[in-house]
Design an enzyme around this catalytic site. Structure first.
Site, PDB file in Angstrom:
ATOM      1  N   CYS A   1      -7.073  -7.228   0.785  1.00 27.10           N
ATOM      2  CA  CYS A   1      -7.421  -5.916   1.340  1.00 27.10           C
ATOM      3  C   CYS A   1      -7.177  -5.819   2.841  1.00 27.10           C
ATOM      4  O   CYS A   1      -7.162  -4.732   3.409  1.00 27.10           O
ATOM      5  CB  CYS A   1      -8.867  -5.583   1.011  1.00 27.10           C
ATOM      6  SG  CYS A   1      -9.104  -5.389  -0.755  1.00 27.10           S
TER       7      CYS A   1
ATOM      8  N   HIS B   1     -10.944   0.164   5.728  1.00 29.48           N
ATOM      9  CA  HIS B   1     -10.527  -0.146   4.360  1.00 29.48           C
ATOM     10  C   HIS B   1     -11.486   0.555   3.402  1.00 29.48           C
ATOM     11  O   HIS B   1     -12.698   0.589   3.634  1.00 29.48           O
ATOM     12  CB  HIS B   1     -10.566  -1.669   4.154  1.00 29.48           C
ATOM     13  CG  HIS B   1     -10.391  -2.073   2.729  1.00 29.48           C
ATOM     14  ND1 HIS B   1      -9.308  -1.661   1.987  1.00 29.48           N
ATOM     15  CD2 HIS B   1     -11.153  -2.836   1.899  1.00 29.48           C
ATOM     16  CE1 HIS B   1      -9.418  -2.167   0.753  1.00 29.48           C
ATOM     17  NE2 HIS B   1     -10.525  -2.867   0.682  1.00 29.48           N
TER      18      HIS B   1
ATOM     19  N   ASN C   1     -10.184   1.849  -4.430  1.00 28.76           N
ATOM     20  CA  ASN C   1      -9.697   0.769  -3.566  1.00 28.76           C
ATOM     21  C   ASN C   1      -8.265   0.423  -3.966  1.00 28.76           C
ATOM     22  O   ASN C   1      -8.033  -0.155  -5.028  1.00 28.76           O
ATOM     23  CB  ASN C   1     -10.624  -0.444  -3.730  1.00 28.76           C
ATOM     24  CG  ASN C   1     -10.241  -1.611  -2.839  1.00 28.76           C
ATOM     25  OD1 ASN C   1      -9.165  -1.616  -2.237  1.00 28.76           O
ATOM     26  ND2 ASN C   1     -11.104  -2.608  -2.766  1.00 28.76           N
TER      27      ASN C   1
END
Ligand code: UT7
Length: 333
Positions: A116, A256, A286
């Protein structure tokens, strides 16, 4: 001579058509819209459907759009870096495939794997080639087809992830703009809490690994949550402090998108109000390496030249970091 910096001279995103809603997930696992919305902030995610459609399809969508938007000849591109944990195949690099698909015949290309935090790591790597003065046009693309490694029988992970890609064009500038500072970190002790058990060289694919459902992302959510909040806020605060920035000097926090509660907690710690926090998790979930460039793409029309942005991420590895980016573009339709 004035200091050479890497500025973002174009941004574009790409998401596939199909919307996987919380309602549809209710038919796959024991979950409900209320739990997902209140615990994560996610309402739907995009999924890339179809045979033989890998991450390069997403990356190509973002890069192709970026080239058109910035009127850039693909032959002028010197380097393409793709951040991904879901490459089309273990090799060749997905960046190689994207370069071929968009006709970037003169560029070299490689992948960066930092889960990520991948986009931030790749952005800093790309910026080094610009700052060294050796490369003039560098594309950094964050792309992940998370649906390829999500177990749609595991309610603790399948509600979280989606597919997408976002890309930036980096070019040199001697103005006081662009990538100003980066603080990137990793800690391999995080392996236990967020990983994919099989399919690598340690545990190659076998009948057993497939039967055990080991080819999917595994996460101990609560532990990752705790580390994410602390670490993302810590590096962001440190980057702000060492650049003399207070909450009011920051135009946007670009976090993020893993969980709305993590984003809110990070913004709180940084003293940044919700009106200055980019968020699109409700529509995309996500998307791993794609979350940050997808946010920049969607908020581009609200950004002004000179805006101070703090990009922050946390993910598998563990990896985490914050980048101070001074926006270099005035929005043009
Ligand atoms: O991007 C990479 C980094 N990743 C992250 O930053 C993700 C970090 N973690 C998280 O976002 C959160 O930990 C999750 C969203 C994954 C989970 O939220 P949580 O508040 O930490 O829930 P939990 O794992 O502590 O589970 C609470 C309860 C459990 O039930 P019991 O044991 O209390 O009876 C779970 O079984 O919620 C249950 N649960 C669910 N219930 C309905 C877990 N998933 C679901 C679900 N629907 N989808």
């Amino acid at each position: 001579m004035d200091k050479l910096r890497a500025k973002v001279s174009g941004i574009h995103g790409y998401v596939p058509e199909y919307r996987l809603t919380n309602k549809e997930l209710e038919s796959l696992v024991d979950t409900n819209d209320e739990w997902i919305t209140s615990r994560t902030g996610i309402k739907e995610r995009r999924i890339l459907k179809g045979e033989n459609q890998g991450t390069s399809v997403l990356g190509m969508g973002a890069v192709q759009g970026l080239l058109e938007k910035t009127a850039t000849d693909p032959l002028e591109i010197d380097l393409i870096i793709c951040a991904t944990v879901t490459p089309d195949m273990p090799f060749p690099a997905t960046a190689n495939i994207i370069a071929e698909k968009v006709g970037a015949k003169n560029s070299f290309s490689f992948d960066v794997g930092a889960a990520c935090s991948g986009f931030l790591f790749a952005l800093q790597v790309g910026a080094q080639f610009i700052q060294a003065g050796t490369h003039k046009k560098v594309i950094v693309v964050g792309a992940d087809k998370m649906s390829a490694i999500v177990d749609y029988q595991d309610r603790t992970t399948c509600i979280l992830f989606g597919d997408g890609a976002g890309a930036v064009l980096l070019e040199p500038t001697t103005e006081n703009l662009g990538l100003m500072d980066a603080l990137l970190k990793s800690d391999g002790a995080g392996e236990n809490y967020l990983h994919m058990k099989a399919g690598g060289s340690r545990r190659p694919a076998s009948m057993e690994t497939v039967a055990n459902r080991e080819h999917y992302a595994y996460q101990e959510g609560a532990t990752v949550f705790k580390f994410a909040v602390t670490n993302m806020a810590d590096v962001s605060a440190e980057v702000m402090e060492r650049n003399g920035l207070k909450g009011e000097d920051v135009a946007w926090l670009v976090p993020h998108q893993a969980n709305k509660r993590i984003i809110d907690a990070t913004a709180n710690r940084m003293n940044i109000g919700p009106e200055k926090v980019m968020m699109n998790i409700e529509r995309y979930g996500n998307t791993t390496a794609a979350t940050i460039p997808l946010c920049l793409w969607e908020y581009e029309n609200q950004l002004k030249k000179g805006d101070n942005l703090i990009l922050a991420a946390f993910g598998g590895g563990f990896t985490w970091g914050a980048i101070y980016l001074k926006w270099a573009l005035d929005y043009k339709k």
